[in-house]
Scaffold this active site. Structure first.
Site, PDB file in Angstrom:
ATOM      1  N   GLY A 125      -3.769   3.733  -7.666  1.00 44.76           N
ATOM      2  CA  GLY A 125      -4.966   2.891  -7.659  1.00 44.76           C
ATOM      3  C   GLY A 125      -5.170   2.275  -6.291  1.00 44.76           C
ATOM      4  O   GLY A 125      -5.696   2.895  -5.362  1.00 44.76           O
ATOM      5  N   GLY A 126      -4.706   1.035  -6.132  1.00 38.48           N
ATOM      6  CA  GLY A 126      -4.945   0.261  -4.916  1.00 38.48           C
ATOM      7  C   GLY A 126      -4.636   1.005  -3.624  1.00 38.48           C
ATOM      8  O   GLY A 126      -5.428   0.959  -2.678  1.00 38.48           O
ATOM      9  N   GLU A 170       1.300   5.103 -17.469  1.00 37.77           N
ATOM     10  CA  GLU A 170       0.939   3.922 -16.686  1.00 37.77           C
ATOM     11  C   GLU A 170       1.231   2.664 -17.497  1.00 37.77           C
ATOM     12  O   GLU A 170       0.376   2.210 -18.271  1.00 37.77           O
ATOM     13  CB  GLU A 170      -0.552   3.958 -16.334  1.00 37.77           C
ATOM     14  CG  GLU A 170      -0.957   5.120 -15.466  1.00 37.77           C
ATOM     15  CD  GLU A 170      -2.147   4.762 -14.607  1.00 37.77           C
ATOM     16  OE1 GLU A 170      -2.027   4.815 -13.379  1.00 37.77           O
ATOM     17  OE2 GLU A 170      -3.195   4.384 -15.164  1.00 37.77           O
ATOM     18  N   GLU A 180      -7.615   0.220 -18.455  1.00 42.03           N
ATOM     19  CA  GLU A 180      -8.720  -0.713 -18.221  1.00 42.03           C
ATOM     20  C   GLU A 180      -9.910  -0.381 -19.128  1.00 42.03           C
ATOM     21  O   GLU A 180     -10.651  -1.265 -19.542  1.00 42.03           O
ATOM     22  CB  GLU A 180      -9.107  -0.695 -16.732  1.00 42.03           C
ATOM     23  CG  GLU A 180      -8.032  -1.407 -15.910  1.00 42.03           C
ATOM     24  CD  GLU A 180      -7.928  -0.979 -14.467  1.00 42.03           C
ATOM     25  OE1 GLU A 180      -8.815  -0.265 -13.963  1.00 42.03           O
ATOM     26  OE2 GLU A 180      -6.917  -1.350 -13.828  1.00 42.03           O
ATOM     27  N   ASN A 240      -7.360   6.872  -7.816  1.00 37.87           N
ATOM     28  CA  ASN A 240      -8.411   6.269  -8.631  1.00 37.87           C
ATOM     29  C   ASN A 240      -8.976   5.069  -7.884  1.00 37.87           C
ATOM     30  O   ASN A 240      -8.316   4.042  -7.763  1.00 37.87           O
ATOM     31  CB  ASN A 240      -7.790   5.846  -9.979  1.00 37.87           C
ATOM     32  CG  ASN A 240      -8.759   5.090 -10.862  1.00 37.87           C
ATOM     33  OD1 ASN A 240      -9.964   5.037 -10.585  1.00 37.87           O
ATOM     34  ND2 ASN A 240      -8.245   4.506 -11.937  1.00 37.87           N
ATOM     35  N   TRP A 241     -10.200   5.232  -7.395  1.00 36.42           N
ATOM     36  CA  TRP A 241     -10.810   4.155  -6.602  1.00 36.42           C
ATOM     37  C   TRP A 241     -11.355   3.021  -7.478  1.00 36.42           C
ATOM     38  O   TRP A 241     -11.762   1.994  -6.956  1.00 36.42           O
ATOM     39  CB  TRP A 241     -11.948   4.716  -5.730  1.00 36.42           C
ATOM     40  CG  TRP A 241     -11.505   5.674  -4.660  1.00 36.42           C
ATOM     41  CD1 TRP A 241     -10.217   6.095  -4.402  1.00 36.42           C
ATOM     42  CD2 TRP A 241     -12.337   6.327  -3.696  1.00 36.42           C
ATOM     43  NE1 TRP A 241     -10.216   6.967  -3.346  1.00 36.42           N
ATOM     44  CE2 TRP A 241     -11.497   7.132  -2.891  1.00 36.42           C
ATOM     45  CE3 TRP A 241     -13.717   6.314  -3.434  1.00 36.42           C
ATOM     46  CZ2 TRP A 241     -11.990   7.917  -1.850  1.00 36.42           C
ATOM     47  CZ3 TRP A 241     -14.212   7.092  -2.399  1.00 36.42           C
ATOM     48  CH2 TRP A 241     -13.360   7.883  -1.609  1.00 36.42           C
ATOM     49  N   LYS A 242     -11.407   3.252  -8.778  1.00 39.00           N
ATOM     50  CA  LYS A 242     -11.933   2.250  -9.717  1.00 39.00           C
ATOM     51  C   LYS A 242     -13.334   1.789  -9.273  1.00 39.00           C
ATOM     52  O   LYS A 242     -14.085   2.584  -8.697  1.00 39.00           O
ATOM     53  CB  LYS A 242     -10.939   1.091  -9.877  1.00 39.00           C
ATOM     54  CG  LYS A 242      -9.539   1.601 -10.244  1.00 39.00           C
ATOM     55  CD  LYS A 242      -8.592   0.520 -10.662  1.00 39.00           C
ATOM     56  CE  LYS A 242      -7.232   1.148 -10.996  1.00 39.00           C
ATOM     57  NZ  LYS A 242      -6.266   0.149 -11.467  1.00 39.00           N
ATOM     58  N   HIS A 253      -7.858   5.436 -19.467  1.00 40.62           N
ATOM     59  CA  HIS A 253      -7.225   4.452 -18.572  1.00 40.62           C
ATOM     60  C   HIS A 253      -7.104   3.113 -19.325  1.00 40.62           C
ATOM     61  O   HIS A 253      -7.997   2.744 -20.081  1.00 40.62           O
ATOM     62  CB  HIS A 253      -8.044   4.290 -17.298  1.00 40.62           C
ATOM     63  CG  HIS A 253      -7.310   3.517 -16.247  1.00 40.62           C
ATOM     64  ND1 HIS A 253      -7.203   2.143 -16.298  1.00 40.62           N
ATOM     65  CD2 HIS A 253      -6.605   3.917 -15.164  1.00 40.62           C
ATOM     66  CE1 HIS A 253      -6.459   1.740 -15.268  1.00 40.62           C
ATOM     67  NE2 HIS A 253      -6.090   2.795 -14.571  1.00 40.62           N
ATOM     68  N   SER A 283       1.161   0.454  -9.428  1.00 41.72           N
ATOM     69  CA  SER A 283       1.663  -0.129  -8.166  1.00 41.72           C
ATOM     70  C   SER A 283       2.425   0.877  -7.309  1.00 41.72           C
ATOM     71  O   SER A 283       3.441   0.538  -6.683  1.00 41.72           O
ATOM     72  CB  SER A 283       2.516  -1.380  -8.441  1.00 41.72           C
ATOM     73  OG  SER A 283       1.713  -2.390  -9.041  1.00 41.72           O
ATOM     74  N   GLY A 328      -1.748  -2.646 -10.819  1.00 38.94           N
ATOM     75  CA  GLY A 328      -2.395  -3.642  -9.970  1.00 38.94           C
ATOM     76  C   GLY A 328      -1.603  -4.929  -9.828  1.00 38.94           C
ATOM     77  O   GLY A 328      -2.128  -5.931  -9.355  1.00 38.94           O
TER      78      GLY A 328
END
Ligand code: PGA
Length: 244
Positions: A228-229, A166, A96, A10-12, A94, A207, A172
């Site tokens: 993610g990251g 998650e 977020e 997921n590049w967000k 998600h 993470s 993150g």
């Protein structure tokens, strides 16, 4: 029942157009594995360009969100069948989006139903806050999220359902859940789904790195990872894929 491993990136809200194309191009270095699904989720505005780079490869694409509606006056939203023209997958719920757009469990369930109706596979995110975990109520909280999503998807076969566990406190933050906690919650989610549960894929996210990925993947109920990251760094993401 054998469930295919799924590694999702997921590049967000990251990458310029050029960065997205470069990152997608580096994904072409992936050694394809018939047993592992690999899907990336770029910002939707780059989805068509990224899909073009990856066409014919073993890396699939999807959108980070979709509407629960099929068409109409919904400014800024993207209908599931619009996503389906470019990819096969979508992330719904998600944390977020729950936090920033106030999405409820019911709305997330309706988005998943709309996605399935459009022949997309939704990755349905659930997970508790640190406060909930520390109060000992993580399973009750996640169980309610799963129930609410399933209530909108009562007849969907298990092998069309993908949950991502998650924990919000792990996203993150560099503070990942232990492999044991991820396994415990993944098994709980599977049991909660009930008779269809054996076919359901449950991912862990929060993470994830190339270093900790193998420890999650050896667990019997963890069927993959939502990254993610680390999915923004080609070498990291390719290393995670190589660990499968
Ligand atoms: P992270 O994000 O890997 O950067 O923690 C995971 C996610 O939000 O899906």
């Amino acid at each position: 029942m054998a469930r295919r491993v799924l590694i999702a990136g997921n590049w967000k809200m990251n990458t310029s157009r050029n960065e997205a194309l470069a990152l997608a191009t580096s994904m072409l270095k992936r050694h394809s594995s018939a047993e592992v699904d690999c899907v990336i989720f770029p910002p939707v505005i780059w989805l068509e360009a990224v899909a073009r780079v990856l066409a014919g490869s073993s890396v699939q694409v999807g959108a980070q969100d979709c509407s629960s509606e099929a068409r109409g006056a919904f400014t800024g939203q993207i209908a599931p069948d619009m996503v389906r023209e470019l990819g096969n997958w979508v992330i719904v719920g998600h944390s977020e989006r729950r936090r920033d757009a106030g999405e409820s469990d019911q709305l997330v369930g309706r988005k998943a139903a709309a996605a399935l109706q459009a022949d997309l596979t939704p990755i349905m995110c659930v997970g508790e806050s640190l406060e909930v975990r520390e109060s000992g109520n993580a399973e009750a909280f996640v169980g309610d999220q799963v129930d609410a999503i399933l209530a909108e998807n009562t007849s969907t076969p298990g092998d069309r359902l993908v949950f991502a566990y998650e924990p919000i406190w792990a996203i993150g933050t560099g503070r990942s859940a232990s492999a044991e906690d991820a396994q415990t919650m993944a098994a709980f989610i599977r049991r909660r789904v009930g008779a269809r549960g054996q076919g359901v894929r449950v991912l862990y996210g929060g993470s994830v790195t190339a270093d900790n990925a193998p420890a999650y993947l050896v667990n019997p109920d963890v069927d993959g990872l939502l990254v993610g990251g680390a999915s923004l760094k080609a070498d990291q993401f390719l290393a995670i894929l190589a660990a499968c």
